[in-house]
Scaffold this motif. Structure first.
Motif, PDB file in Angstrom:
ATOM      1  N   SER A 399       0.808  -1.228   0.000  1.00 54.68           N
ATOM      2  CA  SER A 399       0.000   0.000   0.000  1.00 54.68           C
ATOM      3  C   SER A 399       0.839   1.276   0.000  1.00 54.68           C
ATOM      4  CB  SER A 399      -0.925  -0.002   1.214  1.00 54.68           C
ATOM      5  OG  SER A 399      -0.140  -0.083   2.409  1.00 54.68           O
ATOM      6  N   ASN A 400       2.138   1.177   0.344  1.00 59.57           N
ATOM      7  CA  ASN A 400       2.940   2.410   0.462  1.00 59.57           C
ATOM      8  C   ASN A 400       3.821   2.690  -0.750  1.00 59.57           C
ATOM      9  OD1 ASN A 400       4.506   0.111   1.191  1.00 59.57           O
ATOM     10  ND2 ASN A 400       6.043   1.447   2.099  1.00 59.57           N
ATOM     11  N   PHE A 401       3.516   2.066  -1.897  1.00 58.60           N
ATOM     12  CA  PHE A 401       4.291   2.371  -3.108  1.00 58.60           C
ATOM     13  C   PHE A 401       3.359   2.409  -4.301  1.00 58.60           C
ATOM     14  CE2 PHE A 401       6.882   1.584  -6.822  1.00 58.60           C
ATOM     15  CZ  PHE A 401       8.017   2.338  -6.576  1.00 58.60           C
ATOM     16  N   PRO A 402       3.395   3.446  -5.150  1.00 55.28           N
ATOM     17  CA  PRO A 402       4.177   4.676  -4.949  1.00 55.28           C
ATOM     18  C   PRO A 402       3.370   5.708  -4.170  1.00 55.28           C
ATOM     19  CG  PRO A 402       3.213   4.633  -7.160  1.00 55.28           C
ATOM     20  CD  PRO A 402       2.675   3.445  -6.412  1.00 55.28           C
ATOM     21  N   VAL A 403       3.919   6.167  -3.038  1.00 54.08           N
ATOM     22  CA  VAL A 403       3.285   7.248  -2.289  1.00 54.08           C
ATOM     23  C   VAL A 403       4.367   8.284  -2.033  1.00 54.08           C
ATOM     24  CG1 VAL A 403       2.029   7.889  -0.202  1.00 54.08           C
ATOM     25  CG2 VAL A 403       1.680   5.634  -1.173  1.00 54.08           C
ATOM     26  N   PHE A 404       4.354   9.374  -2.815  1.00 52.06           N
ATOM     27  CA  PHE A 404       5.355  10.430  -2.662  1.00 52.06           C
ATOM     28  C   PHE A 404       4.625  11.767  -2.517  1.00 52.06           C
ATOM     29  CE2 PHE A 404       7.238   7.292  -5.720  1.00 52.06           C
ATOM     30  CZ  PHE A 404       8.118   6.714  -4.816  1.00 52.06           C
ATOM     31  N   ARG A 405       5.311  12.720  -1.899  1.00 55.75           N
ATOM     32  CA  ARG A 405       4.702  14.049  -1.718  1.00 55.75           C
ATOM     33  C   ARG A 405       4.463  14.734  -3.067  1.00 55.75           C
ATOM     34  NH1 ARG A 405       7.607  14.101   3.129  1.00 55.75           N
ATOM     35  NH2 ARG A 405       9.497  14.961   2.168  1.00 55.75           N
ATOM     36  N   ARG A 406       5.376  14.456  -4.007  1.00 63.20           N
ATOM     37  CA  ARG A 406       5.185  15.017  -5.349  1.00 63.20           C
ATOM     38  C   ARG A 406       5.488  13.919  -6.364  1.00 63.20           C
ATOM     39  NH1 ARG A 406      10.301  16.050  -7.197  1.00 63.20           N
ATOM     40  NH2 ARG A 406      11.923  16.143  -5.609  1.00 63.20           N
ATOM     41  N   LYS A 407       5.107  14.166  -7.605  1.00 61.38           N
ATOM     42  CA  LYS A 407       5.316  13.159  -8.650  1.00 61.38           C
ATOM     43  C   LYS A 407       6.790  12.819  -8.791  1.00 61.38           C
ATOM     44  CE  LYS A 407       1.610  13.609 -12.010  1.00 61.38           C
ATOM     45  NZ  LYS A 407       1.308  13.953 -13.395  1.00 61.38           N
ATOM     46  N   GLN A 408       7.105  11.529  -8.919  1.00 59.17           N
ATOM     47  CA  GLN A 408       8.492  11.109  -9.112  1.00 59.17           C
ATOM     48  C   GLN A 408       8.641  10.179 -10.297  1.00 59.17           C
ATOM     49  OE1 GLN A 408      10.943   9.449  -6.094  1.00 59.17           O
ATOM     50  NE2 GLN A 408      10.479  11.030  -4.599  1.00 59.17           N
ATOM     51  N   ILE A 409       7.742   9.208 -10.359  1.00 49.73           N
ATOM     52  CA  ILE A 409       7.920   8.149 -11.361  1.00 49.73           C
ATOM     53  C   ILE A 409       7.585   8.637 -12.770  1.00 49.73           C
ATOM     54  CG2 ILE A 409       7.085   5.878 -12.125  1.00 49.73           C
ATOM     55  CD1 ILE A 409       6.882   5.121  -9.149  1.00 49.73           C
ATOM     56  N   TYR A 410       6.530   9.445 -12.892  1.00 51.12           N
ATOM     57  CA  TYR A 410       6.025   9.853 -14.216  1.00 51.12           C
ATOM     58  C   TYR A 410       5.701   8.601 -15.031  1.00 51.12           C
ATOM     59  CZ  TYR A 410       7.131  14.607 -12.902  1.00 51.12           C
ATOM     60  OH  TYR A 410       7.158  15.814 -12.255  1.00 51.12           O
ATOM     61  N   LEU A 411       6.114   8.516 -16.301  1.00 53.89           N
ATOM     62  CA  LEU A 411       5.761   7.343 -17.122  1.00 53.89           C
ATOM     63  C   LEU A 411       6.877   6.302 -17.018  1.00 53.89           C
ATOM     64  CD1 LEU A 411       4.401   9.128 -20.339  1.00 53.89           C
ATOM     65  CD2 LEU A 411       3.139   8.409 -18.321  1.00 53.89           C
ATOM     66  N   ALA A 412       6.579   5.174 -16.385  1.00 52.80           N
ATOM     67  CA  ALA A 412       7.595   4.125 -16.161  1.00 52.80           C
ATOM     68  C   ALA A 412       7.859   3.365 -17.456  1.00 52.80           C
ATOM     69  CB  ALA A 412       7.115   3.164 -15.086  1.00 52.80           C
ATOM     70  N   GLN A 413       9.129   3.346 -17.875  1.00 53.97           N
ATOM     71  CA  GLN A 413       9.502   2.688 -19.139  1.00 53.97           C
ATOM     72  C   GLN A 413      10.129   1.311 -18.920  1.00 53.97           C
ATOM     73  OE1 GLN A 413       8.808   4.463 -22.057  1.00 53.97           O
ATOM     74  NE2 GLN A 413       7.946   5.980 -20.673  1.00 53.97           N
ATOM     75  N   SER A 414      10.884   1.181 -17.831  1.00 60.67           N
ATOM     76  CA  SER A 414      11.655  -0.041 -17.602  1.00 60.67           C
ATOM     77  C   SER A 414      11.867  -0.208 -16.104  1.00 60.67           C
ATOM     78  CB  SER A 414      13.002   0.092 -18.330  1.00 60.67           C
ATOM     79  OG  SER A 414      13.862  -0.972 -18.006  1.00 60.67           O
TER      80      SER A 414
END
Length: 444
Positions: A399-414
């Motif tokens: 339940s705790n992924f992805p939980v970030f204060r701001r966007k980090q991952i964006y569009l995951a490619q690999s």
């Protein structure tokens, strides 16, 4: 008093052991090694190390120095793990209380015989590190992020025509080197099993490149005889290091020898093949078709052993086989990832998945298991932050992924896990290889 004396003597022994470690001496001395013996440099394996025609003969010492120079040039200097003088830990800038524990992780190999306790479900203990490619972000989409099979190294490759290697220390992640492939945007890059080569295919090319890290040379493979394809893009390397499987058009699969990069055989699925995966023992291949069917091939005979339909799949997108050969994960265009046990896949034409993972709402484009088969990572490159980590065997999502204060991952490619699951990395469309430390695992 006696106890104090024993403690101080123990301390002396420990200090002596440490100083011995830093000033390692050879275990024995061979007199033959000391003899000044000349080596013939015109031999076909040594010709490349000659700097001029005058060097037809070199002493053993000079040749050793030349090989060391060549290795350092290929690795961009002496790697930190090979520099005994530099054994002192780098000063920690992070105020994280676990930083000492993380540093310790990178200094030992651990005991792989005893099993660690199984991973608990619910909350995944993890910390966010600096991006793995902090010292050189890619310009645009990062097509591949992959950990080296044996060294503490990660590779990134992308559409900006560059391929880079970084040392993973979780703090600075220093860059080892980068190579640039002119007018060759990289579609996919992959380490060979021995970790000495990188194979890279392009977005719109029939040729592909082999980068030999030991010699530092980049070898173009212009055309594979017998493979009539306009482009070579998607491929897999077998876990035993023998084969390279190239996905062609119109359902063709081309099995190449990893050693010679020549065609061994061609197989064909009904419809169009979208993804393939080898079993861990390299004896079988699972090929997923656009029509949602999975074909299981025997590598030795190249015959189709079995075929099954992925439940509810309208269009197959990605497939992965777990490292313990227990599970197969099939991701489809609807976003559903079906998890099957391999025994039912080999017997039934309409197997029931043990779990249908419904957490992605756009097309599932990447699925990968961690080395201990306790986590299945699923991702979609069609929407931001669409990465989920699934706990096996409870089949529940952390339940705790992805939980970030701001966007980090964006569009995951690999995505990739390090060889012992200590780290997890996600490459995104912004050119970053995000790095996470999974604290349950004490080894890299």
């Amino acid at each position: 008093r006696k106890g104090l004396q024993e403690d101080s003597s123990d301390l002396e022994v420990e200090n002596e052991a440490k100083s011995n470690f830093l000033s390692k001496k050879p275990a024995w001395v061979d007199e033959d090694d000391e003899a000044e013996e000349n080596v013939d440099m015109t031999h076909k394996y040594r010709k490349d190390f000659m700097k001029s025609d005058a060097e037809k003969v070199l002493s053993k010492k000079k040749l050793k120095r030349r090989l060391e120079e060549q290795f350092q040039r290929a690795m961009g200097g002496v790697p930190a793990w090979a520099d005994l003088e530099n054994m002192k830990k780098s000063k920690r800038t992070a105020s994280d209380s676990d930083s000492d524990e993380d540093a310790d992780l990178l200094c030992r190999t651990g005991n792989f015989i005893s099993n660690s306790e199984s991973l608990p479900r619910g909350i995944l203990k993890m910390s966010t590190c600096l991006p793995a490619n902090q010292e050189r972000f890619a310009n645009g989409r990062l097509a591949t992020v992959q950990f080296h099979p044996s060294a503490q190294v990660v590779m990134t490759a992308g559409h900006d025509r560059s391929l880079s290697l970084f040392q993973v220390d979780g703090v600075k992640n220093p860059r080892i080197q980068s190579i640039y492939l002119e007018s060759f945007p990289i579609y996919k890059a992959c380490f060979s099993v021995d970790g000495e080569q990188v194979i890279a295919t392009g977005t719109h090319h029939r040729m592909f490149f082999v980068y030999d890290m030991m010699s530092g040379s980049i070898i173009p493979i212009q055309k594979v005889r017998g493979v009539e394809e306009r482009f070579l893009r998607s491929f897999e390397v077998s876990p035993d290091g023998s084969f390279m499987l190239v996905t062609g058009t119109s359902g063709y699969l081309h099995l190449l020898s990893m050693k010679t990069k020549e065609l061994i055989s061609t197989m064909k699925v009904n419809g169009r093949c979208t993804a393939s995966a080898f079993t861990p023992d390299s004896s079988k291949i699972y090929s997923y078709s656009k029509e949602g069917e999975v074909f299981i091939w025997d590598v030795r005979s190249r015959k189709c052993l079995h075929k099954f339909e992925d439940e509810g799949s309208l269009e197959g997108k990605c497939i992965a086989v777990s490292k313990n050969n227990q599970y197969v994960a099939c991701g489809s265009a609807s976003g559903v990832v079906n998890l099957y046990t391999t025994d039912v896949c080999l017997k039934e034409n309409h197997p029931k998945p043990v779990k249908a993972i419904m957490n992605l709402v756009t097309s599932a484009t990447c699925v990968t298991f961690n080395p201990t088969t306790e986590i299945l990572a699923v991702a979609s490159r069609e929407t931001d932050e669409a990465v989920k980590l699934v706990h096996i065997p409870s089949y529940t999502v952390f339940s705790n992924f992805p939980v970030f204060r701001r966007k980090q991952i964006y569009l995951a490619q690999s995505m990739d896990f390090s060889p012992r699951s200590g780290f997890f990395s996600v490459g995104n469309n912004k050119g970053k290889a995000l790095l996470f430390r999974l604290k349950h695992y004490s080894d890299f």
